[in-house]
Design a protein around this motif. Structure first.
Motif, PDB file in Angstrom:
ATOM      1  N   GLN A 587     -36.223  20.980  40.273  1.00 14.85           N
ATOM      2  CA  GLN A 587     -36.545  22.025  41.241  1.00 14.85           C
ATOM      3  C   GLN A 587     -36.649  23.376  40.558  1.00 14.85           C
ATOM      4  O   GLN A 587     -37.555  24.176  40.845  1.00 14.85           O
ATOM      5  CB  GLN A 587     -35.474  22.048  42.323  1.00 14.85           C
ATOM      6  CG  GLN A 587     -35.626  23.167  43.344  1.00 14.85           C
ATOM      7  CD  GLN A 587     -34.516  23.137  44.373  1.00 14.85           C
ATOM      8  OE1 GLN A 587     -34.462  22.242  45.194  1.00 14.85           O
ATOM      9  NE2 GLN A 587     -33.613  24.103  44.303  1.00 14.85           N
ATOM     10  N   LYS A 588     -35.723  23.639  39.632  1.00 13.37           N
ATOM     11  CA  LYS A 588     -35.723  24.931  38.940  1.00 13.37           C
ATOM     12  C   LYS A 588     -36.964  25.074  38.073  1.00 13.37           C
ATOM     13  O   LYS A 588     -37.602  26.131  38.044  1.00 13.37           O
ATOM     14  CB  LYS A 588     -34.460  25.060  38.087  1.00 13.37           C
ATOM     15  CG  LYS A 588     -34.296  26.435  37.442  1.00 13.37           C
ATOM     16  CD  LYS A 588     -32.928  26.557  36.790  1.00 13.37           C
ATOM     17  CE  LYS A 588     -32.700  27.975  36.281  1.00 13.37           C
ATOM     18  NZ  LYS A 588     -31.339  28.155  35.728  1.00 13.37           N
ATOM     19  N   GLU A 589     -37.322  23.992  37.375  1.00 17.13           N
ATOM     20  CA  GLU A 589     -38.535  24.025  36.546  1.00 17.13           C
ATOM     21  C   GLU A 589     -39.760  24.375  37.384  1.00 17.13           C
ATOM     22  O   GLU A 589     -40.553  25.247  37.021  1.00 17.13           O
ATOM     23  CB  GLU A 589     -38.752  22.664  35.873  1.00 17.13           C
ATOM     24  CG  GLU A 589     -37.809  22.367  34.732  1.00 17.13           C
ATOM     25  CD  GLU A 589     -38.073  20.995  34.128  1.00 17.13           C
ATOM     26  OE1 GLU A 589     -39.023  20.320  34.575  1.00 17.13           O
ATOM     27  OE2 GLU A 589     -37.332  20.607  33.199  1.00 17.13           O
ATOM     28  N   GLN A 590     -39.907  23.672  38.515  1.00 17.19           N
ATOM     29  CA  GLN A 590     -41.088  23.900  39.350  1.00 17.19           C
ATOM     30  C   GLN A 590     -41.057  25.283  39.990  1.00 17.19           C
ATOM     31  O   GLN A 590     -42.113  25.910  40.165  1.00 17.19           O
ATOM     32  CB  GLN A 590     -41.184  22.816  40.431  1.00 17.19           C
ATOM     33  CG  GLN A 590     -41.394  21.413  39.889  1.00 17.19           C
ATOM     34  CD  GLN A 590     -42.653  21.291  39.040  1.00 17.19           C
ATOM     35  OE1 GLN A 590     -43.644  21.959  39.295  1.00 17.19           O
ATOM     36  NE2 GLN A 590     -42.603  20.439  38.036  1.00 17.19           N
ATOM     37  N   GLU A 624     -30.721  25.709  29.134  1.00 15.85           N
ATOM     38  CA  GLU A 624     -31.804  25.488  30.095  1.00 15.85           C
ATOM     39  C   GLU A 624     -32.730  24.402  29.570  1.00 15.85           C
ATOM     40  O   GLU A 624     -32.830  24.179  28.355  1.00 15.85           O
ATOM     41  CB  GLU A 624     -32.609  26.778  30.320  1.00 15.85           C
ATOM     42  CG  GLU A 624     -31.818  27.931  30.899  1.00 15.85           C
ATOM     43  CD  GLU A 624     -31.580  27.783  32.399  1.00 15.85           C
ATOM     44  OE1 GLU A 624     -31.989  26.753  32.987  1.00 15.85           O
ATOM     45  OE2 GLU A 624     -30.963  28.696  32.984  1.00 15.85           O
ATOM     46  N   THR A 625     -33.450  23.729  30.478  1.00 14.78           N
ATOM     47  CA  THR A 625     -34.396  22.704  30.029  1.00 14.78           C
ATOM     48  C   THR A 625     -35.549  23.355  29.265  1.00 14.78           C
ATOM     49  O   THR A 625     -35.851  24.541  29.446  1.00 14.78           O
ATOM     50  CB  THR A 625     -34.984  21.918  31.215  1.00 14.78           C
ATOM     51  OG1 THR A 625     -35.819  22.774  31.996  1.00 14.78           O
ATOM     52  CG2 THR A 625     -33.882  21.338  32.083  1.00 14.78           C
ATOM     53  N   ALA A 626     -36.183  22.570  28.407  1.00 20.03           N
ATOM     54  CA  ALA A 626     -37.272  23.087  27.581  1.00 20.03           C
ATOM     55  C   ALA A 626     -38.407  23.634  28.450  1.00 20.03           C
ATOM     56  O   ALA A 626     -38.983  24.683  28.146  1.00 20.03           O
ATOM     57  CB  ALA A 626     -37.793  21.983  26.659  1.00 20.03           C
ATOM     58  N   ARG A 627     -38.712  22.908  29.540  1.00 25.30           N
ATOM     59  CA  ARG A 627     -39.827  23.361  30.387  1.00 25.30           C
ATOM     60  C   ARG A 627     -39.469  24.650  31.108  1.00 25.30           C
ATOM     61  O   ARG A 627     -40.303  25.550  31.239  1.00 25.30           O
ATOM     62  CB  ARG A 627     -40.199  22.277  31.406  1.00 25.30           C
ATOM     63  CG  ARG A 627     -40.770  21.019  30.781  1.00 25.30           C
ATOM     64  CD  ARG A 627     -41.365  20.105  31.846  1.00 25.30           C
ATOM     65  NE  ARG A 627     -41.622  18.794  31.296  1.00 25.30           N
ATOM     66  CZ  ARG A 627     -40.840  17.739  31.432  1.00 25.30           C
ATOM     67  NH1 ARG A 627     -39.714  17.846  32.122  1.00 25.30           N
ATOM     68  NH2 ARG A 627     -41.154  16.588  30.891  1.00 25.30           N
TER      69      ARG A 627
END
Length: 849
Positions: A587-590, A624-627
């Motif tokens: 959700q955070k990525e999007q 944090e995620t890479a994306r």
């Protein structure tokens, strides 16, 4: 003036208007299409989020003027008519009643005062003034976006002015959502027409086909591999068409299957076939059976004429002119004309009027009788049918004129007009229209047109099976993503990912890997789809809260894609930051990605200091995620504040950070748009070169090297060309070589010819293209054999170099050999350079799979 006389007149007017509008409504809701489902739709106030049924008219008419907004086929006209009928039903015996005045905007003449276009026959001037000043009128403007003789912005402003001059009256307009201007939301109370709910679709199926059969079809629909078909059925018009297709198939020996319908074009094609069969059953006269001979040519020609002239309505006289002058084929069509002529009271000149009469009687058209105009007006039963038949015309008549019309539609960047192109591509067996779209996109470096190119392929089985078209499209999508000066256009990669399944077995593996790499970075496991424009913020938010992961991601994606009204955009921004703060990974990525799109599509949107610091912290946080981090890098570049430069440089230097190519790209965008003195520019160039030669050799490093050397070309680092050549000689990856060769072509001069020529023999088509482009850019004269190789190359990204070469040399009268090679006439007008180049590319791009 006698008030009692006027009140009696009002009662009579309400009764007359009621009967007239009821007939219109009955035709819409009891015809072959049957739009009765639209009675049950809801509307939502975009400002307060309150929902109403259309029957609750008194609850939302207090605020005026009102705007009903929805997509094509959402039910705008039907709801407006229903509103007119309900208003008159409530006031049939009420002397204090309002008279509903239904105005078809597509039939408005040019005017000085809009008030003069509201015709109140039977009333004196004094009585008319009484009606206006005492709030006795409810004006319903249907299709404000369909006005031809009046500019839409002027018409909207005139409605607002009228509402201010006569505030006691009521004013309602409807408009396609994509065409409703943002500024108008400040003057109208905007209501979104909500799509058909899932349960309503199930209920409608069971109502039409019985509980058992209806449930069977509903289950098949929701489980169809073509899951976007279920989304299409949330549109009332398309749902009605699908239901009618199923009904007609039940009357025949063929059992219906949703596998027959793979897109919107299939729905219209199957429905039109069903409607024609329905009409054939009603044929009674010999002439009507003859009419079938020219039906298709007639409908497509009329639609094309109306679409090209931006008309939704056409007068009978104008239609007769089109019928009289349209081309007819020899044989049966000519025999039909002779038959009509011989039966037209002996007057040959009347044959086209006889055909016009048959058109008017056809179920495909609506007839409009206006008190204020002497002529009769005709329109297709819905504008989307006009778009479908116009597309069908283009697919069957591939001429230079149609090419220019496709180009005209593409320049308008309007989904309504692009529908005809999608329809034509799905119906064109020669693939000519799709080639027009591709050529236009390439010449103009128009990413939206290129995405349309991909969309047309993805929605057409025949095109998907043409490996040459698919492969060309994939290559151009990659090229546009990297080189077309539109940073971070993620949709280009989504489109390329969808097409990978259809490339040939000999398509370069490294290009497949490039698409997969970018797709993994920018899409992850989700290939996102934008929700219909009729879904407003509250609906999208509801999906995010309640629905499954895939639907949730699509809704978040849609939040970013929209150009929101002024009062909504900050609400959407704040909600996206709320989603980011919830720290749910996908959700955070999007949400971060959607925020990037939101800023891009709503350029006046402000990001305050606290929000900006949140973004900086995400980039710095390795947990944090890479994306999430890479999307945030793109946002910082989109915002454009120079204090992010050091943050991006630190990210790029750290070889433990993922997706360093995104940091390079984002830093490039920032540096190019921030004014710097020459010494600071040299510092940045040296920084990029240092990062380049020290970059790692793994996959992350490979893609980072490609962007680093590309950025050096954008920064005009000419003094570094020899070090770049020396470095490039050690690089074996095709991706890096492509960007390196591109940089040499951009930075070098004629001395680089010997370096570039060997790369024109590369097995990789993009490397060949960049080498040839570099040679042309530095002024090299291509030999006849080299021109032949370029022209005969399998890939259009190489073929296109000929156009670039001709453009460079078009002023040189000595290039006769080149003109002969390209079959150019000697009298080409230099004022028509674009058209000439268009023809050149058309000649050299061939699809023979």
């Amino acid at each position: 003036m006698d008030k009692k006389v006027v009140e009696n007149k009002i009662r009579r007017s309400v009764k007359q208007v009621h009967d007239r509008n009821q007939k219109r409504l009955d035709k819409k809701t009891t015809s072959f299409i049957s739009l009765r489902i639209q009675y049950n739709l809801s509307i939502r106030n975009q400002k307060t989020n309150e929902e109403f049924q259309i029957s609750d008219i008194e609850n939302y008419m207090d605020e005026s003027p009102v705007a009903l907004i929805g997509g094509p086929g959402a039910g705008k006209s039907t709801l407006l008519l229903k509103m007119a009928v309900q208003l008159s039903e409530k006031n049939l015996d009420n002397c204090a009643a309002m008279i509903p005045i239904y105005v078809q905007c597509g039939l408005l003449s040019s005017y000085d005062r809009l008030e003069d276009e509201i015709h109140l026959s039977g009333y004196s001037e004094e009585e008319k003034k009484y009606l206006w000043e005492n709030g006795k009128l409810c004006l319903l403007f249907d299709g404000i976006n369909e006005a031809v003789n009046v500019e839409m912005g002027k018409l909207l402003r005139d409605v607002v002015n009228l509402s201010e001059e006569y505030p006691e009256c009521r004013y309602v307009i409807n408009c396609r959502a994509i065409e409703f201007p943002i500024w108008a939301s400040s003057y109208f109370e905007p209501y979104s027409i909500l799509p058909v709910k899932d349960e309503q679709i199930r209920t409608q199926f069971c109502k039409e086909f019985g509980d058992v059969t209806g449930e069977k079809y509903y289950t098949e629909l929701i489980n169809s591999s073509h899951n976007y078909l279920f989304e299409l059925c949330k549109n009332p018009l398309l749902l009605s068409l699908v239901i009618r297709i199923i009904s007609q198939s039940m009357d025949s020996i063929e059992e219906f299957s949703f596998s027959q319908i793979k897109g919107k074009g299939d729905i219209y094609r199957e429905f039109c076939r069903s409607l024609i069969q329905h009409e054939l059953k009603k044929i009674k006269r010999e002439r009507e059976s003859y009419f079938e001979i020219i039906r298709d040519r007639l409908f497509t020609t009329l639609a094309y004429y109306m679409q090209a002239n931006n008309k939704v309505y056409i007068s009978r006289e104008e239609m007769e002119v089109v019928i009289r002058n349209m081309p007819y084929g020899k044989g049966r069509e000519t025999d039909y004309i002779k038959f009509i002529s011989s039966s037209s009271s002996g007057e040959k000149s009347l044959w086209y009027r006889e055909i016009a009469e048959d058109v008017i009687k056809s179920s495909f058209f609506n007839l409009h009788l206006l008190e204020t105009k002497e002529s009769v007006y005709i329109s297709f039963i819905h504008q989307s049918f006009q778009e479908f038949y116009a597309g069908k015309y283009m697919a069957g008549n591939n001429t230079v004129h149609d090419k220019k019309y496709v180009e005209y539609l593409l320049t308008m960047h309007n989904r309504r007009n692009w529908d005809s192109i999608e329809f034509s591509c799905s119906l064109d067996p020669t693939n000519t229209i799709i080639k027009y779209v591709m050529i236009y996109a390439i010449i103009n470096e128009d990413t939206d047109a290129l995405i349309l190119f991909a969309k047309c392929i993805d929605g057409n089985e025949s095109l998907k099976n043409n490996c040459a078209i698919v492969e060309d499209c994939c290559i151009w999508l990659l090229d546009a993503f990297k080189y077309w000066n539109v940073a971070y256009k993620y949709e280009l990669i989504y489109a390329a990912e969808k097409l990978l399944s259809y490339v040939g077995t000999d398509f370069p593996e490294r290009l497949i890997e490039d698409v997969k790499y970018f797709s993994d970075k920018y899409a992850g496991e989700y290939l996102l789809t934008e929700y219909p424009e009729s879904m407003d913020f509250s609906q999208l938010k509801q999906v995010i809260i309640e629905d499954n992961d895939s639907a949730k991601m699509n809704a978040i994606y849609t939040l970013g894609k929209r150009k929101w009204a002024r009062q909504d955009v900050e609400v959407v921004r704040d909600y996206l930051f709320t989603l980011i703060a919830e720290c749910i990974a996908d959700q955070k990525e999007q949400a971060v990605k959607a925020l990037k799109n939101l800023i891009e599509n709503n350029t006046s949107l402000n990001i305050n200091d606290n929000m900006y610091q949140t973004l900086i912290n995400i980039v710095k946080n390795k947990n944090e995620t890479a994306r999430t981090r890479t999307y945030t890098l793109n946002i910082l570049a989109e915002i454009g504040k120079p204090n992010a430069i050091n943050v991006l440089m630190d990210y790029l230097k750290d070889k433990t950070n993922p997706y360093r190519d995104s940091a390079s790209w984002s830093l490039q965008e920032l540096v190019l748009h921030v004014k710097k003195n020459e010494s600071s520019q040299e510092y940045i160039r040296d920084f990029y070169y240092t990062c380049l030669i020290n970059e790692s050799d793994d996959q992350t490093g490979m893609y980072s090297k490609g962007n680093l050397v590309y950025t050096l070309s954008k920064l005009e680092s000419g003094r570094l060309i020899n070090p770049i050549k020396e470095w490039l000689s050690t690089q074996k990856e095709a991706y890096v070589q492509e960007d390196g060769i591109n940089a040499i072509g951009c930075l070098g001069g004629i001395n680089e010819v010997d370096y570039l020529i060997p790369f024109t023999r590369s097995e990789d088509p993009v490397i060949r293209a960049k080498a040839y482009k570099g040679l042309v850019d530095i002024g090299y004269e291509l030999s006849e054999s080299e021109l032949e190789r370029i022209k005969n190359d399998r890939y259009s990204i190489v073929n296109i170099i000929i156009m670039k070469y001709i453009k460079r040399n078009e002023a040189d009268e000595n290039k006769l050999e080149l003109k002969e090679l390209m079959n150019l006439s000697e009298d080409n007008n230099k004022s028509e350079i674009f058209s000439q180049n268009y023809e050149n590319v058309n000649n050299v791009v061939n699809y023979n799979c």
